[in-house]
Scaffold this motif. Structure first.
Motif, PDB file in Angstrom:
ATOM      1  N   GLU A 161       2.205   1.823  -3.412  1.00 30.93           N
ATOM      2  CA  GLU A 161       1.195   2.216  -4.405  1.00 30.93           C
ATOM      3  C   GLU A 161       0.568   3.572  -4.129  1.00 30.93           C
ATOM      4  OE1 GLU A 161      -1.560  -0.988  -4.386  1.00 30.93           O
ATOM      5  OE2 GLU A 161      -0.248  -2.308  -5.558  1.00 30.93           O
ATOM      6  N   GLN A 162       0.391   3.880  -2.850  1.00 33.51           N
ATOM      7  CA  GLN A 162      -0.421   5.066  -2.537  1.00 33.51           C
ATOM      8  C   GLN A 162       0.361   6.355  -2.316  1.00 33.51           C
ATOM      9  OE1 GLN A 162      -3.592   4.444   0.371  1.00 33.51           O
ATOM     10  NE2 GLN A 162      -3.552   2.271  -0.087  1.00 33.51           N
ATOM     11  N   ALA A 221      -9.951  -0.460   0.041  1.00 33.98           N
ATOM     12  CA  ALA A 221      -8.482  -0.519   0.089  1.00 33.98           C
ATOM     13  C   ALA A 221      -8.078  -1.171   1.404  1.00 33.98           C
ATOM     14  CB  ALA A 221      -7.918   0.886   0.013  1.00 33.98           C
ATOM     15  N   THR A 270       7.771   8.901   3.577  1.00 35.29           N
ATOM     16  CA  THR A 270       7.193   9.379   2.309  1.00 35.29           C
ATOM     17  C   THR A 270       8.269   9.489   1.232  1.00 35.29           C
ATOM     18  OG1 THR A 270       5.550  10.652   3.535  1.00 35.29           O
ATOM     19  CG2 THR A 270       5.844  11.228   1.241  1.00 35.29           C
ATOM     20  N   LYS A 322       2.131   9.094  -3.565  1.00 37.31           N
ATOM     21  CA  LYS A 322       2.369   9.687  -4.895  1.00 37.31           C
ATOM     22  C   LYS A 322       2.516  11.198  -4.756  1.00 37.31           C
ATOM     23  CE  LYS A 322       1.609   5.995  -7.577  1.00 37.31           C
ATOM     24  NZ  LYS A 322       2.768   5.150  -7.296  1.00 37.31           N
ATOM     25  N   ALA A 357       0.833  -1.212   0.000  1.00 39.12           N
ATOM     26  CA  ALA A 357       0.000   0.000   0.000  1.00 39.12           C
ATOM     27  C   ALA A 357       0.865   1.260   0.000  1.00 39.12           C
ATOM     28  CB  ALA A 357      -0.919  -0.009   1.213  1.00 39.12           C
ATOM     29  N   TYR A 393      -5.473  -0.573   3.127  1.00 36.63           N
ATOM     30  CA  TYR A 393      -4.983   0.489   4.021  1.00 36.63           C
ATOM     31  C   TYR A 393      -5.228   1.842   3.390  1.00 36.63           C
ATOM     32  CZ  TYR A 393      -2.337  -3.224   6.232  1.00 36.63           C
ATOM     33  OH  TYR A 393      -1.983  -4.357   6.872  1.00 36.63           O
ATOM     34  N   ASP A 394      -5.559   2.771   4.232  1.00 33.43           N
ATOM     35  CA  ASP A 394      -5.568   4.147   3.773  1.00 33.43           C
ATOM     36  C   ASP A 394      -4.264   4.748   4.284  1.00 33.43           C
ATOM     37  OD1 ASP A 394      -5.868   6.825   3.271  1.00 33.43           O
ATOM     38  OD2 ASP A 394      -7.995   6.867   3.779  1.00 33.43           O
ATOM     39  N   VAL A 395      -3.271   4.741   3.414  1.00 35.10           N
ATOM     40  CA  VAL A 395      -1.920   5.146   3.808  1.00 35.10           C
ATOM     41  C   VAL A 395      -1.903   6.571   4.346  1.00 35.10           C
ATOM     42  CG1 VAL A 395       0.364   5.688   2.857  1.00 35.10           C
ATOM     43  CG2 VAL A 395      -0.725   3.507   2.333  1.00 35.10           C
ATOM     44  N   GLU A 396      -2.674   7.430   3.693  1.00 33.82           N
ATOM     45  CA  GLU A 396      -2.707   8.840   4.113  1.00 33.82           C
ATOM     46  C   GLU A 396      -3.123   8.934   5.583  1.00 33.82           C
ATOM     47  OE1 GLU A 396      -2.152  12.750   3.966  1.00 33.82           O
ATOM     48  OE2 GLU A 396      -1.619  11.359   2.364  1.00 33.82           O
ATOM     49  N   ALA A 411     -10.595   2.857   5.491  1.00 28.10           N
ATOM     50  CA  ALA A 411      -9.880   2.143   4.426  1.00 28.10           C
ATOM     51  C   ALA A 411     -10.576   0.833   4.092  1.00 28.10           C
ATOM     52  CB  ALA A 411      -8.449   1.863   4.873  1.00 28.10           C
TER      53      ALA A 411
END
Lengths: 133, 188
Positions: A20-21, B123, B143, A23, A17, B125-128, B118
């Motif tokens: 991929e996430q 998904a 990051t 960005k 994840a 995971y919700d990475v954010e 998430a």
């Protein structure tokens, strides 16, 4: 890197994840155009800013030349005055040891001393720094 | 890191626009990645990266060639982002990066309230959201690490830090991230 494989093994979903996430915005032609447009809009202002120190430097240079001319003139005037007065000085009873021959060397020495004193007071290294010579 | 030796002849000819174009081609994405890792906002990162390139252009006439041009660009970008964060009251203390090395015994952070969002959206995971649960310094290194294709050397060069510091921050940051994500990993 062991940490790397450990992390990927323990939390493969999370590692995937993250890959991929995360960005960032993409660098494109529009970005480059905008940078060049910002520079174009500032170029005039930057050139104006650059011109100000040049004007200032010109003024400083003129003031330095004036002061040097002033010191030179005072030194020359002192030398001429001594040379002109020397026959009288040599004729004074109190200065009986002085001869007419010493007139020119004395005038030159006094003139040089005045020049040296003036230049010391002018502080040439400071001017050199300010003018960036 | 590229020394950009070929740009020196352009600099000698004072063709600063050409140098800037080349720098944007070669290092533009990295500068954007760096800005994004610090401010975490796409449009703000773009704006700050553009400002950084303008500042680089202004600095080129005084460039003495002691450091690589890329290093100069990253330093300008970091400082531009830090000033912006300071203005917005989101200052990241670089000292905190090393202080944070001593928090091994710190309890695992609790999951953000809406982290199960998430799972609901499909998904894993919700990475954010997960990254929001991390201290700023860890978040920045993690990051940038993933943006830079997992290259520790690259991250260290861009942040102006020793490689070992980056490795340490990465390890500790991912430990915390793992603590945040463990429940979700088990569930999936």
């Amino acid at each position: 890197m062991n940490q790397e494989t450990d992390f990927s093994r323990q939390l493969p979903g999370l590692d995937q994840a993250l890959r991929e996430q995360i960005k960032a915005p993409a660098m494109d032609a529009a970005f480059r155009r905008q940078v060049m447009a910002r520079i174009a809009s500032q170029r005039e202002a930057l050139l104006r800013e650059a011109a100000v120190p040049e004007t200032l430097r010109g003024r400083l240079r003129a003031r330095l030349l004036l002061q040097l001319a002033n010191i030179g003139a005072v030194g020359l005037a002192t030398a001429l005055l001594i040379a002109a007065l020397w026959p009288r000085l040599a004729g004074l009873p109190a200065a009986s040891g002085l001869t007419q021959d010493w007139g020119l060397p004395a005038a030159m020495a006094f003139g040089a001393a005045v020049l040296f004193h003036g230049l010391r007071r002018l502080s040439l290294p400071g001017w050199v720094r300010r003018l960036g010579i | 890191m590229t020394r950009d030796q070929d740009l020196l002849s352009l600099l000698e000819r004072r063709d600063y626009d050409a140098v800037l174009e080349a720098m944007m081609q070669r290092h533009g994405q990295k500068a954007l990645n760096l800005a994004f890792s610090m401010v975490r906002d796409h449009s703000l990162a773009e704006d700050l990266a553009q400002v950084s390139f303008v500042k680089l252009w202004q600095a080129l006439p005084r460039y003495d060639g002691r450091a690589a041009l890329a290093t100069l660009l990253y330093t300008i970008t970091r400082n531009t982002c830090l000033s912006e964060l300071r203005k917005r009251g989101r200052m990241v203390s670089l000292d905190a990066l090393t202080e944070a090395d001593n928090d091994d015994d710190a309890p695992a952070l609790s999951l953000p309230d809406d982290v199960d969002h998430a799972a609901r959206t499909g998904a894993a995971y919700d990475v954010e959201k997960l990254l929001e649960g991390l201290p700023e310094n860890y978040r920045q290194v993690i990051t940038l690490y993933y943006l830079e294709d997992c290259s520790v050397d690259e991250v260290a060069g861009m942040l102006g830090m020793p490689v070992n510091t980056v490795k340490s921050l990465l390890l500790r940051g991912r430990k915390r991230l793992a603590a945040l994500a463990q429940p979700l990993e088990k569930a999936s």
